[in-house]
Design an enzyme around this catalytic site. Sequence first.
Site, PDB file in Angstrom:
ATOM      1  N   TYR A 212       2.414  12.401  -1.753  1.00  0.00           N
ATOM      2  CA  TYR A 212       1.343  12.034  -2.624  1.00  0.00           C
ATOM      3  C   TYR A 212       1.929  11.452  -4.052  1.00  0.00           C
ATOM      4  O   TYR A 212       1.603  10.562  -4.538  1.00  0.00           O
ATOM      5  CB  TYR A 212       0.723  13.350  -3.016  1.00  0.00           C
ATOM      6  CG  TYR A 212      -0.499  13.178  -4.030  1.00  0.00           C
ATOM      7  CD1 TYR A 212      -1.411  12.274  -3.953  1.00  0.00           C
ATOM      8  CD2 TYR A 212      -0.392  13.812  -5.264  1.00  0.00           C
ATOM      9  CE1 TYR A 212      -2.333  12.050  -5.117  1.00  0.00           C
ATOM     10  CE2 TYR A 212      -1.431  13.775  -6.408  1.00  0.00           C
ATOM     11  CZ  TYR A 212      -2.344  12.935  -6.335  1.00  0.00           C
ATOM     12  OH  TYR A 212      -3.273  12.859  -7.415  1.00  0.00           O
TER      13      TYR A 212
HETATM   14  N1  NAP Z   1      -8.205  16.324  -9.732  1.00  0.00           N
HETATM   15  C1  NAP Z   1      -6.933  16.484  -9.979  1.00  0.00           C
HETATM   16  O1  NAP Z   1      -6.461  17.497 -10.463  1.00  0.00           O
HETATM   17  C2  NAP Z   1      -6.159  15.113 -10.231  1.00  0.00           C
HETATM   18  C3  NAP Z   1      -5.166  15.179 -10.610  1.00  0.00           C
HETATM   19  C4  NAP Z   1      -4.409  13.883 -10.932  1.00  0.00           C
HETATM   20  C5  NAP Z   1      -4.819  12.885 -10.279  1.00  0.00           C
HETATM   21  N2  NAP Z   1      -6.046  12.713  -9.481  1.00  0.00           N
HETATM   22  C6  NAP Z   1      -6.508  11.549  -8.933  1.00  0.00           C
HETATM   23  O2  NAP Z   1      -7.829  11.253  -9.443  1.00  0.00           O
HETATM   24  C7  NAP Z   1      -8.307  10.484  -8.351  1.00  0.00           C
HETATM   25  C8  NAP Z   1      -9.660  11.280  -8.396  1.00  0.00           C
HETATM   26  O3  NAP Z   1      -9.405  12.604  -7.709  1.00  0.00           O
HETATM   27  P1  NAP Z   1     -10.543  13.828  -7.754  1.00  0.00           P
HETATM   28  O4  NAP Z   1      -9.980  14.999  -8.259  1.00  0.00           O
HETATM   29  O5  NAP Z   1     -11.732  13.141  -8.495  1.00  0.00           O
HETATM   30  O6  NAP Z   1     -10.962  13.656  -6.133  1.00  0.00           O
HETATM   31  P2  NAP Z   1     -12.286  14.120  -5.342  1.00  0.00           P
HETATM   32  O7  NAP Z   1     -13.074  14.919  -6.176  1.00  0.00           O
HETATM   33  O8  NAP Z   1     -11.879  14.435  -4.001  1.00  0.00           O
HETATM   34  O9  NAP Z   1     -12.958  12.779  -5.350  1.00  0.00           O
HETATM   35  C9  NAP Z   1     -12.433  11.666  -4.372  1.00  0.00           C
HETATM   36  C10 NAP Z   1     -13.145  10.520  -4.702  1.00  0.00           C
HETATM   37  O10 NAP Z   1     -12.662   9.293  -4.152  1.00  0.00           O
HETATM   38  C11 NAP Z   1     -13.278   8.804  -2.993  1.00  0.00           C
HETATM   39  N3  NAP Z   1     -12.288   8.690  -1.770  1.00  0.00           N
HETATM   40  C12 NAP Z   1     -11.795   9.387  -1.085  1.00  0.00           C
HETATM   41  N4  NAP Z   1     -10.976   8.993  -0.059  1.00  0.00           N
HETATM   42  C13 NAP Z   1     -11.810   7.721   0.280  1.00  0.00           C
HETATM   43  C14 NAP Z   1     -11.698   6.622   1.113  1.00  0.00           C
HETATM   44  N5  NAP Z   1     -11.140   6.748   2.187  1.00  0.00           N
HETATM   45  N6  NAP Z   1     -12.069   5.514   0.780  1.00  0.00           N
HETATM   46  C15 NAP Z   1     -13.154   5.649  -0.288  1.00  0.00           C
HETATM   47  N7  NAP Z   1     -13.319   6.274  -1.222  1.00  0.00           N
HETATM   48  C16 NAP Z   1     -12.612   7.656  -0.895  1.00  0.00           C
HETATM   49  C17 NAP Z   1     -14.362   9.917  -2.585  1.00  0.00           C
HETATM   50  O11 NAP Z   1     -15.725   9.267  -2.232  1.00  0.00           O
HETATM   51  P3  NAP Z   1     -16.565  10.173  -1.124  1.00  0.00           P
HETATM   52  O12 NAP Z   1     -16.801  11.420  -1.553  1.00  0.00           O
HETATM   53  O13 NAP Z   1     -17.919   9.304  -1.285  1.00  0.00           O
HETATM   54  O14 NAP Z   1     -15.941  10.038   0.146  1.00  0.00           O
HETATM   55  C18 NAP Z   1     -14.653  10.549  -4.101  1.00  0.00           C
HETATM   56  O15 NAP Z   1     -15.516   9.736  -4.699  1.00  0.00           O
HETATM   57  C19 NAP Z   1      -7.532  10.345  -7.284  1.00  0.00           C
HETATM   58  O16 NAP Z   1      -6.923   9.161  -7.184  1.00  0.00           O
HETATM   59  C20 NAP Z   1      -6.766  11.444  -7.515  1.00  0.00           C
HETATM   60  O17 NAP Z   1      -5.414  11.243  -6.535  1.00  0.00           O
HETATM   61  C21 NAP Z   1      -6.636  13.951  -9.574  1.00  0.00           C
END
Ligand code: NAP
Length: 250
Positions: A156
């Site tokens: 990741y």
């Molecule tokens: N949360 C954290 O602690 C954290 C920390 C650092 C970075 N990030 C980054 O922030 C971003 C968002 O994370 P999050 O925490 O908000 O995650 P999340 O709550 O799991 O939401 C993920 C989002 O991405 C979409 N998604 C996932 N797989 C997909 C695919 N194959 N095609 C199209 N859409 C897809 C989902 O859409 P659907 O639900 O509609 O499928 C959802 O809207 C990511 O890039 C993650 O790596 C998160």
Amino acid sequence: MNKIALVTGASRGLGKAIAQRLAKEGIDVIVHFGQNQDAANEVVAEIRQLGRTAFAVQADVSQVSSIYSMFEKIDTELVNLGQEPKLDILINNAGTAIGKPIQEWKEEEFDYQFNLNVKGLFFITQQAIPRLKEQGRIINIGTGLTRFSYPVYAVYAASKGAVDVLTHYLALELGTRGITVNTIAPGAIDTDLNAGWLRSQEGQQQTIAISAIKRIGMPEDIADAVAVLVSEDSRWITGQRIEASGGAHL
Ligand SMILES: NC(=O)c1ccc[n+]([C@@H]2O[C@H](COP(=O)([O-])OP(=O)(O)OC[C@H]3O[C@@H](n4cnc5c(N)ncnc54)[C@H](OP(=O)(O)O)[C@@H]3O)[C@@H](O)[C@H]2O)c1
């Protein structure tokens, strides 16, 4: 004419908070989702309640053909709304974090992690570039894990390391058009992505212990940072990785 942003992964988590925050800034929003259409429709309804234009588009970001179809739909939708098929802002947020020890990774899991977090982001950006207006904004969502390390997140973090590098090169290529490109690198934020850990008592205690600001990060903490970077005041900030982690592991 209002500004318009495409926010990927806006059905849940950080993307949803970013879409809502941009709408509060008076920006119209294209709400991308992967599988959760109902959730995306709710975000669209909330944004319309704020008086902004919004619509939802689906694409599997790990599939380039799906990305191409999404941009065709975006063009059609914008033209139907009487607008040019142009964007002001791209937020590359859709992504996931698969966590497992290096020895346990299978090839298809590795491919999915990179297809979604790197290849998908790259081809979405490639499609967005001719549609982006001068002085536009691209923000890539990275991670604190490219600066500090946790077991199980090697692949990741490597995928997000590629995003950090792409940010530099995109900023260089697009700078002549006044388009800025930056990475916002969150620390642990309370979303579905890491709910299993971060919503446990142990997870909360450990996360707070390594943070300078002694609380758990929330999606709005990232959305507010994004709002700063898309503003006119940030026009001279480009090619940067800006960590929004509450001072994790300082
Ligand atoms: N949360 C954290 O602690 C954290 C920390 C650092 C970075 N990030 C980054 O922030 C971003 C968002 O994370 P999050 O925490 O908000 O995650 P999340 O709550 O799991 O939401 C993920 C989002 O991405 C979409 N998604 C996932 N797989 C997909 C695919 N194959 N095609 C199209 N859409 C897809 C989902 O859409 P659907 O639900 O509609 O499928 C959802 O809207 C990511 O890039 C993650 O790596 C998160």
